[in-house]
Write a protein that holds these residues in place. Structure first.
Motif, PDB file in Angstrom:
ATOM      1  N   HIS A   1      17.460 -35.990  57.072  1.00 25.80           N
ATOM      2  CA  HIS A   1      18.667 -36.005  56.251  1.00 25.80           C
ATOM      3  C   HIS A   1      19.882 -36.281  57.130  1.00 25.80           C
ATOM      4  O   HIS A   1      19.855 -36.103  58.350  1.00 25.80           O
ATOM      5  N   LEU A   2      20.933 -36.730  56.500  1.00 24.56           N
ATOM      6  CA  LEU A   2      22.216 -36.953  57.152  1.00 24.56           C
ATOM      7  C   LEU A   2      23.267 -36.360  56.233  1.00 24.56           C
ATOM      8  O   LEU A   2      23.391 -36.754  55.075  1.00 24.56           O
ATOM      9  N   ASP A   3      24.030 -35.399  56.758  1.00 21.09           N
ATOM     10  CA  ASP A   3      24.927 -34.620  55.905  1.00 21.09           C
ATOM     11  C   ASP A   3      26.139 -35.411  55.434  1.00 21.09           C
ATOM     12  O   ASP A   3      26.596 -35.249  54.297  1.00 21.09           O
ATOM     13  N   THR A   4      26.698 -36.257  56.296  1.00 27.15           N
ATOM     14  CA  THR A   4      27.898 -37.016  55.940  1.00 27.15           C
ATOM     15  C   THR A   4      27.714 -38.472  56.360  1.00 27.15           C
ATOM     16  O   THR A   4      26.942 -38.769  57.279  1.00 27.15           O
ATOM     17  N   PRO A   5      28.411 -39.417  55.690  1.00 28.36           N
ATOM     18  CA  PRO A   5      28.365 -40.813  56.149  1.00 28.36           C
ATOM     19  C   PRO A   5      28.809 -40.906  57.605  1.00 28.36           C
ATOM     20  O   PRO A   5      29.828 -40.324  57.997  1.00 28.36           O
ATOM     21  N   THR A   6      28.021 -41.609  58.426  1.00 21.39           N
ATOM     22  CA  THR A   6      28.247 -41.621  59.868  1.00 21.39           C
ATOM     23  C   THR A   6      28.201 -43.043  60.406  1.00 21.39           C
ATOM     24  O   THR A   6      27.227 -43.764  60.162  1.00 21.39           O
ATOM     25  N   PRO A   7      29.239 -43.484  61.139  1.00 17.56           N
ATOM     26  CA  PRO A   7      29.188 -44.808  61.764  1.00 17.56           C
ATOM     27  C   PRO A   7      28.279 -44.796  62.989  1.00 17.56           C
ATOM     28  O   PRO A   7      28.352 -43.875  63.808  1.00 17.56           O
ATOM     29  N   MET A   8      27.414 -45.796  63.125  1.00 22.78           N
ATOM     30  CA  MET A   8      26.506 -45.922  64.264  1.00 22.78           C
ATOM     31  C   MET A   8      26.520 -47.357  64.768  1.00 22.78           C
ATOM     32  O   MET A   8      26.784 -48.297  64.007  1.00 22.78           O
ATOM     33  N   ASP A   9      26.228 -47.521  66.032  1.00 26.06           N
ATOM     34  CA  ASP A   9      26.178 -48.849  66.630  1.00 26.06           C
ATOM     35  C   ASP A   9      25.086 -49.686  65.958  1.00 26.06           C
ATOM     36  O   ASP A   9      23.916 -49.283  65.910  1.00 26.06           O
ATOM     37  N   GLY A  10      25.465 -50.856  65.446  1.00 26.62           N
ATOM     38  CA  GLY A  10      24.522 -51.676  64.686  1.00 26.62           C
ATOM     39  C   GLY A  10      23.353 -52.168  65.503  1.00 26.62           C
ATOM     40  O   GLY A  10      22.200 -52.134  65.045  1.00 26.62           O
ATOM     41  N   LEU A  11      23.604 -52.627  66.733  1.00 25.65           N
ATOM     42  CA  LEU A  11      22.523 -53.156  67.565  1.00 25.65           C
ATOM     43  C   LEU A  11      21.595 -52.038  68.037  1.00 25.65           C
ATOM     44  O   LEU A  11      20.389 -52.237  68.157  1.00 25.65           O
ATOM     45  N   LEU A  12      22.143 -50.858  68.309  1.00 24.80           N
ATOM     46  CA  LEU A  12      21.313 -49.707  68.676  1.00 24.80           C
ATOM     47  C   LEU A  12      20.365 -49.356  67.538  1.00 24.80           C
ATOM     48  O   LEU A  12      19.162 -49.131  67.754  1.00 24.80           O
ATOM     49  N   LEU A  13      20.883 -49.322  66.320  1.00 24.74           N
ATOM     50  CA  LEU A  13      20.040 -49.016  65.165  1.00 24.74           C
ATOM     51  C   LEU A  13      18.945 -50.068  64.994  1.00 24.74           C
ATOM     52  O   LEU A  13      17.798 -49.739  64.691  1.00 24.74           O
ATOM     53  N   PHE A  14      19.301 -51.340  65.183  1.00 28.29           N
ATOM     54  CA  PHE A  14      18.317 -52.410  65.046  1.00 28.29           C
ATOM     55  C   PHE A  14      17.197 -52.251  66.068  1.00 28.29           C
ATOM     56  O   PHE A  14      16.007 -52.328  65.727  1.00 28.29           O
ATOM     57  N   ALA A  15      17.554 -52.014  67.341  1.00 32.97           N
ATOM     58  CA  ALA A  15      16.548 -51.909  68.400  1.00 32.97           C
ATOM     59  C   ALA A  15      15.625 -50.717  68.168  1.00 32.97           C
ATOM     60  O   ALA A  15      14.392 -50.830  68.299  1.00 32.97           O
ATOM     61  N   LEU A  16      16.198 -49.565  67.829  1.00 29.73           N
ATOM     62  CA  LEU A  16      15.384 -48.371  67.622  1.00 29.73           C
ATOM     63  C   LEU A  16      14.536 -48.486  66.357  1.00 29.73           C
ATOM     64  O   LEU A  16      13.393 -48.016  66.330  1.00 29.73           O
ATOM     65  N   SER A  17      15.086 -49.093  65.308  1.00 27.11           N
ATOM     66  CA  SER A  17      14.323 -49.260  64.069  1.00 27.11           C
ATOM     67  C   SER A  17      13.112 -50.146  64.299  1.00 27.11           C
ATOM     68  O   SER A  17      11.994 -49.829  63.876  1.00 27.11           O
ATOM     69  N   LEU A  18      13.322 -51.277  64.963  1.00 23.42           N
ATOM     70  CA  LEU A  18      12.226 -52.203  65.225  1.00 23.42           C
ATOM     71  C   LEU A  18      11.164 -51.560  66.103  1.00 23.42           C
ATOM     72  O   LEU A  18       9.959 -51.695  65.857  1.00 23.42           O
ATOM     73  N   ASP A  19      11.604 -50.806  67.112  1.00 19.55           N
ATOM     74  CA  ASP A  19      10.653 -50.158  68.024  1.00 19.55           C
ATOM     75  C   ASP A  19       9.823 -49.107  67.304  1.00 19.55           C
ATOM     76  O   ASP A  19       8.598 -49.050  67.465  1.00 19.55           O
ATOM     77  N   ASN A  20      10.460 -48.259  66.499  1.00 19.09           N
ATOM     78  CA  ASN A  20       9.727 -47.204  65.797  1.00 19.09           C
ATOM     79  C   ASN A  20       8.783 -47.764  64.740  1.00 19.09           C
ATOM     80  O   ASN A  20       7.656 -47.297  64.585  1.00 19.09           O
ATOM     81  N   PHE A  21       9.227 -48.778  64.022  1.00 14.73           N
ATOM     82  CA  PHE A  21       8.379 -49.393  63.000  1.00 14.73           C
ATOM     83  C   PHE A  21       7.144 -50.036  63.634  1.00 14.73           C
ATOM     84  O   PHE A  21       6.011 -49.806  63.202  1.00 14.73           O
ATOM     85  N   ALA A  22       7.359 -50.842  64.675  1.00 14.43           N
ATOM     86  CA  ALA A  22       6.241 -51.520  65.341  1.00 14.43           C
ATOM     87  C   ALA A  22       5.321 -50.522  66.032  1.00 14.43           C
ATOM     88  O   ALA A  22       4.090 -50.659  66.003  1.00 14.43           O
ATOM     89  N   GLY A  23       5.903 -49.485  66.651  1.00 14.59           N
ATOM     90  CA  GLY A  23       5.086 -48.489  67.336  1.00 14.59           C
ATOM     91  C   GLY A  23       4.187 -47.724  66.386  1.00 14.59           C
ATOM     92  O   GLY A  23       3.020 -47.453  66.690  1.00 14.59           O
ATOM     93  N   GLY A  24       4.708 -47.382  65.203  1.00 15.65           N
ATOM     94  CA  GLY A  24       3.893 -46.684  64.209  1.00 15.65           C
ATOM     95  C   GLY A  24       2.719 -47.513  63.741  1.00 15.65           C
ATOM     96  O   GLY A  24       1.590 -47.022  63.635  1.00 15.65           O
ATOM     97  N   MET A  25       2.937 -48.803  63.498  1.00 14.83           N
ATOM     98  CA  MET A  25       1.864 -49.668  63.022  1.00 14.83           C
ATOM     99  C   MET A  25       0.829 -49.927  64.119  1.00 14.83           C
ATOM    100  O   MET A  25      -0.386 -49.842  63.903  1.00 14.83           O
ATOM    101  N   GLY A  26       1.299 -50.263  65.322  1.00 12.29           N
ATOM    102  CA  GLY A  26       0.375 -50.578  66.411  1.00 12.29           C
ATOM    103  C   GLY A  26      -0.487 -49.400  66.805  1.00 12.29           C
ATOM    104  O   GLY A  26      -1.691 -49.551  67.047  1.00 12.29           O
ATOM    105  N   THR A  27       0.091 -48.211  66.840  1.00  8.38           N
ATOM    106  CA  THR A  27      -0.682 -47.037  67.244  1.00  8.38           C
ATOM    107  C   THR A  27      -1.704 -46.654  66.186  1.00  8.38           C
ATOM    108  O   THR A  27      -2.798 -46.178  66.513  1.00  8.38           O
ATOM    109  N   ALA A  28      -1.388 -46.859  64.905  1.00  9.05           N
ATOM    110  CA  ALA A  28      -2.352 -46.557  63.840  1.00  9.05           C
ATOM    111  C   ALA A  28      -3.620 -47.402  64.006  1.00  9.05           C
ATOM    112  O   ALA A  28      -4.746 -46.892  63.909  1.00  9.05           O
TER     113      ALA A  28
END
Length: 509
Positions: free
Chosen positions: A401-428
């Motif tokens: 959950h996220l309690d309030t709207p929060t600004p985050m670095d766009g490229l950081l979110l992209f890199a971490l999202s891609l890494d977590n998504f790919a890591g979950g699929m590959g490890t399965a």
């Protein structure tokens, strides 16, 4: 018909219990890893340690690579009262809680040697826990359940990694105390131990320990330990004799010492087991290597995750020191978008594993893993703020959950999202493959052997990664991570028929 309808729920409930326990144990397995990896790197980075030292400290993870050496003792001996596998799992979880509590009482800046030694103990306990959990899961699940079981394992594992490697950074910034964070993690490990004690179903009676003389197993293991120690000592002395200084300020010389000592320790340690009877280890290795294509599968296991492991070996210092994000910013990104993408990746991976050939999933998910490394390369090249900020709206999905709207670095979110998504699929896909390669009598040793070789990248690239990043910069580092991952994809393509065969044939061991 009525009788069948009455019995169906009773058949369904044990299956749901098994799958929930697999999810819980996946969480238990993933919880300690970041505490000797990413979270510990963040703690040491805040304490002011340099990048090369952080790279060498990744060798704290060596127990994950050597765990197959003591896995035979797990196969051979069962603790009383709780039955096969379960007693070891509960014991390791409570021991981990105690070790993390000790770790929280130490200062890495004032006594790095003692701190690192306790961290090695945590890694040993964690690696042993992995051995037992992997064997328990392999024995517990039916072949048709392994794809879903692998997906649930990855989901639990990645949830724990986001907690211990992401949310802990937020806590550390808020509390201004890494020791307090580690005390909380110790308490959580104890709670998971209690849940495992209550919920784990016993294994079917057909799963029994291999028969061998107990004293020979113990003496065999002790001889192995002495061989490993002697190998490391002899290699050190030999390098000193040829004129190399173990305390040299030259990072490449220090790297030579580390790699040579580890190689000599392995060679002499395994060589000793040929002279001193360590029957469960020898029998389990004969059982695995007697399987058709065993050597090629071992090469696939080593190479498949090495590119991903290379990129992640220094990801925390990269984000904190290289990109100058705050601990809270990195932790918040992992806690929210990173965790959501982990869940999505595990679910999508499990969906495709039920519908695709395993070889197709292994290859496709492996490609995605390498592509995800380019997200970090892009971040290193473009820099923080290159894509502006993205306001993540408040949400509550119970588990994240996220309690309030929060600004985050766009490229950081992209890199971490891609890494977590790919890591979950590959490890399965990877977990499903490893489970199919394990024989039942030696499932702990077989899985430990395979998963230990899979950690070669994560553990041994650390010193080289630190030296490379320090010498050539982060952009070169992440491009190299893509290149070193390509041989694994070639092996997966070459062995695609053999990979599919593991879903149809279960070795008896």
């Amino acid at each position: 018909m009525t009788e069948a309808l009455v019995e169906a729920p009773h058949r369904g409930l044990p299956r749901l219990r098994r799958l929930f326990v697999i999810l819980l144990l996946g969480f238990a397995s993933g919880l300690p890893l970041a505490l000797t990896g990413g979270a510990m790197q963040a703690w040491l980075t805040v304490e002011g340690l340099d990048l090369v030292t952080l790279g060498f400290l990744s060798l704290i993870g060596i127990p994950y690579t050597f765990k197959f050496l003591w896995a035979p003792l797990i196969d051979r001996f069962d603790l009383p009262l709780l039955g096969r596998r379960r007693g070891w799992i509960v014991l390791m979880l409570f021991a981990l809680a105690a070790a993390l509590l000790v770790m929280s009482s130490l200062s890495p800046s004032r006594n790095l040697g003692l701190f690192a030694s306790v961290a090695v103990v945590v890694a040993c306990l964690s690696a042993t826990l992995d051995v037992v959990i992997d064997a328990y899961r392999t024995d517990l699940l039916q072949p048709a359940e392994r794809g879903l079981g692998g997906s649930l394992t990855v989901l639990g594992y990645r949830l724990a990694m986001v907690l211990s490697g992401g949310i802990t950074l937020i806590w550390a910034e808020q509390w201004q105390s890494w020791p307090q964070v580690y005390r909380v993690m110790a308490s959580l490990a104890a709670v998971v131990g209690v849940l495992a004690l209550v919920l784990m179903p016993p294994l079917p009676a057909r799963f029994k320990a291999p028969v061998s003389k107990a004293s020979s197993e113990v003496w065999g293991f002790l001889a192995l330990v002495l061989g490993v120690a002697a190998g490391a000592w002899l290699a050190h002395q030999l390098l000193v004799l040829v004129g190399l200084d173990p305390d040299s300020s030259d990072r490449w010389v220090r790297l030579v010492f580390v790699i040579t000592q580890i190689a000599a320790a392995m060679v002499l340690g395994l060589g000793v087991t040929r002279w001193v009877r360590f029957e469960t280890l020898n029998a389990s290795l004969r059982s695995y290597f007697g399987m058709r294509g065993a050597g090629a599968f071992l090469a696939l296991v080593v190479l498949y995750k090495v590119g991903d492991a290379f990129a992640l070996s220094l990801s925390t210092p990269f984000l904190l020191k290289g990109m100058h994000f705050s601990q809270a910013e990195v932790g918040l990104a992992n806690k929210t978008i990173g965790l959501l993408m982990t869940i999505v990746g595990a679910i999508v991976g499990g969906f495709f594993l039920l519908r695709l050939r395993l070889s197709t999933a292994v290859i496709a998910f492996g490609v995605l893993q390498l592509v995800s490394n380019l997200g970090f390369y892009l971040l290193a090249r473009e820099g923080a703020g290159a894509w502006g900020t993205v306001e993540v709206p408040a949400f509550n999905l119970l588990i994240v959950h996220l309690d309030t709207p929060t600004p985050m670095d766009g490229l950081l979110l992209f890199a971490l999202s891609l890494d977590n998504f790919a890591g979950g699929m590959g490890t399965a896909a990877f977990v499903a493959l490893l489970s199919g390669l394990c024989g039942t009598r030696f499932s702990a040793t077989h899985y430990a052997l395979l998963s230990a070789f899979a950690t070669l990248g994560r553990v041994f690239v650390g010193p080289f990664a630190g030296v490379l990043a320090d010498a050539y910069g982060w952009q070169v580092f992440f491009l190299v991570s893509v290149v070193v991952g390509m041989p694994g994809l070639l092996m997966a393509w070459w062995l695609r028929r053999e990979v599919d065969a593991t879903t149809r044939v279960v070795e008896a061991g």
